[in-house]
Design an enzyme around this catalytic site. Structure first.
Site, mmCIF file in Angstrom:
data_model
loop_
_atom_site.group_PDB
_atom_site.id
_atom_site.type_symbol
_atom_site.label_atom_id
_atom_site.label_comp_id
_atom_site.label_asym_id
_atom_site.label_seq_id
_atom_site.Cartn_x
_atom_site.Cartn_y
_atom_site.Cartn_z
ATOM 1 N N SER A 1 54.760 11.927 33.332
ATOM 2 C CA SER A 1 55.642 12.762 33.670
ATOM 3 C C SER A 1 56.054 12.627 35.232
ATOM 4 O O SER A 1 55.372 11.778 36.012
ATOM 5 C CB SER A 1 55.105 14.313 33.615
ATOM 6 O OG SER A 1 55.112 14.760 32.350
HETATM 7 N N1 SAM Z 1 50.526 14.989 30.905
HETATM 8 C C1 SAM Z 1 50.999 13.571 31.054
HETATM 9 C C2 SAM Z 1 51.111 12.992 32.375
HETATM 10 O O1 SAM Z 1 50.336 13.319 33.184
HETATM 11 O O2 SAM Z 1 52.092 12.275 32.739
HETATM 12 C C3 SAM Z 1 52.279 13.467 30.347
HETATM 13 C C4 SAM Z 1 52.395 13.827 28.880
HETATM 14 S S1 SAM Z 1 53.659 13.222 27.849
HETATM 15 C C5 SAM Z 1 54.916 13.971 28.551
HETATM 16 C C6 SAM Z 1 53.429 14.207 26.587
HETATM 17 C C7 SAM Z 1 52.351 13.970 25.772
HETATM 18 O O3 SAM Z 1 51.998 15.109 24.848
HETATM 19 C C8 SAM Z 1 52.328 12.610 25.003
HETATM 20 O O4 SAM Z 1 51.528 11.800 25.381
HETATM 21 C C9 SAM Z 1 52.341 13.027 23.256
HETATM 22 O O5 SAM Z 1 51.788 12.178 22.650
HETATM 23 C C10 SAM Z 1 51.752 14.159 23.477
HETATM 24 N N2 SAM Z 1 51.742 15.393 22.554
HETATM 25 C C11 SAM Z 1 53.016 15.503 21.797
HETATM 26 N N3 SAM Z 1 52.621 16.449 20.832
HETATM 27 C C12 SAM Z 1 51.176 16.953 20.952
HETATM 28 C C13 SAM Z 1 50.352 17.653 20.323
HETATM 29 N N4 SAM Z 1 50.889 18.230 19.341
HETATM 30 N N5 SAM Z 1 49.265 17.650 20.691
HETATM 31 C C14 SAM Z 1 48.619 16.948 21.728
HETATM 32 N N6 SAM Z 1 49.530 16.111 22.447
HETATM 33 C C15 SAM Z 1 50.773 16.016 21.943
#
Ligand code: SAM
Length: 218
Positions: free
Chosen positions: A68
């Site tokens: 992010s």
């Molecule tokens: N938190 C991270 C950071 O510090 O940069 C960024 C995360 S990224 C924007 C969003 C994450 O959510 C992705 O890795 C994606 O695979 C995960 N994701 C999407 N749907 C999800 C779900 N139902 N359960 C868990 N993780 C999920």
């Protein structure tokens, strides 16, 4: 095994400038800014891209996902009002950068990721950096019922609605921060649980997240 990366002066300087930029952009919480100033974001990048690590941008981390944007991490974290010892559920571990920020603030973090490759990478990298959350692999759109209740819940992917099941896993006085909208843009939403079935919802600024994919999401 020692972590192979080094936090050298160039990266430390770039990180200080990032903190100054976040202040200019409106992040006021000193503890959040301190945490951003401490976590070596370049450790989440291939060395070839270290020059991108302290720009205020999201960046690909593989599997179609992103680390992010620092502003977004600071914005969401500020809304959580973390107190030392808070039990926090993070949905969407990704590379774990946000997780480290929460840990720096003294939270006990339960973090869940649905993509196995990212999960496998992050459970290796974070402990080597000295960060030790509780890691889970699975669909976080349902929360993690057997570890609930939580003081705070943060969702780092965009949801179509606020899943009721997440609200049910909050303590009274707890806060949920979640981006809600369609696939292209979302509004940041905070929900304060004031009573067993009593919530105060605030809709804030517009962001652009990758989708929350799961049973209670897309
Ligand atoms: N938190 C991270 C950071 O510090 O940069 C960024 C995360 S990224 C924007 C969003 C994450 O959510 C992705 O890795 C994606 O695979 C995960 N994701 C999407 N749907 C999800 C779900 N139902 N359960 C868990 N993780 C999920």
């Amino acid at each position: 095994m020692a972590y192979k990366y080094i936090d050298n002066y160039r990266e430390q300087g770039a990180r200080k400038k990032l903190v100054e930029l976040l202040k200019v952009k409106g992040i006021e919480d000193e503890e959040v800014l301190k945490a951003i100033g401490k976590v070596p974001r370049h450790f989440f990048f291939d060395e070839t891209f270290w020059n991108q690590a302290y720009r205020d941008i999201a960046f690909p981390i593989g599997e179609g996902q992103t680390i992010s944007q620092p502003y977004t991490v600071a914005y969401q974290t500020q809304l959580l009002h973390i107190k030392k010892g808070d039990k926090v559920l993070e949905i969407g571990t990704g590379c774990g950068y946000q997780t480290c920020i929460l840990l720096e603030l003294g939270a006990k973090v339960y973090t869940i990721e649905r993509q196995e490759k990212l999960y496998e990478r992050t459970i290796q990298v974070l402990p080597r950096m000295g960060y030790k959350p509780e890691f889970f692999l699975g669909d976080g759109s349902k929360g993690i019922a057997n570890q609930a209740p939580y003081d705070k819940i943060i969702v780092t992917a965009g949801a179509p609605t606020v899943p009721d099941v997440l609200l049910s896993q909050l303590n009274i006085g707890g806060i949920l921060v979640i981006p809600v909208g369609d696939e292209s843009t979302q509004k940041m939403v905070t929900v304060l649980k004031v009573g067993e079935n009593d919530y105060e919802k605030i809709v804030l600024d517009t962001f652009r997240f990758v989708p929350l994919v799961g049973e209670k999401a897309w």
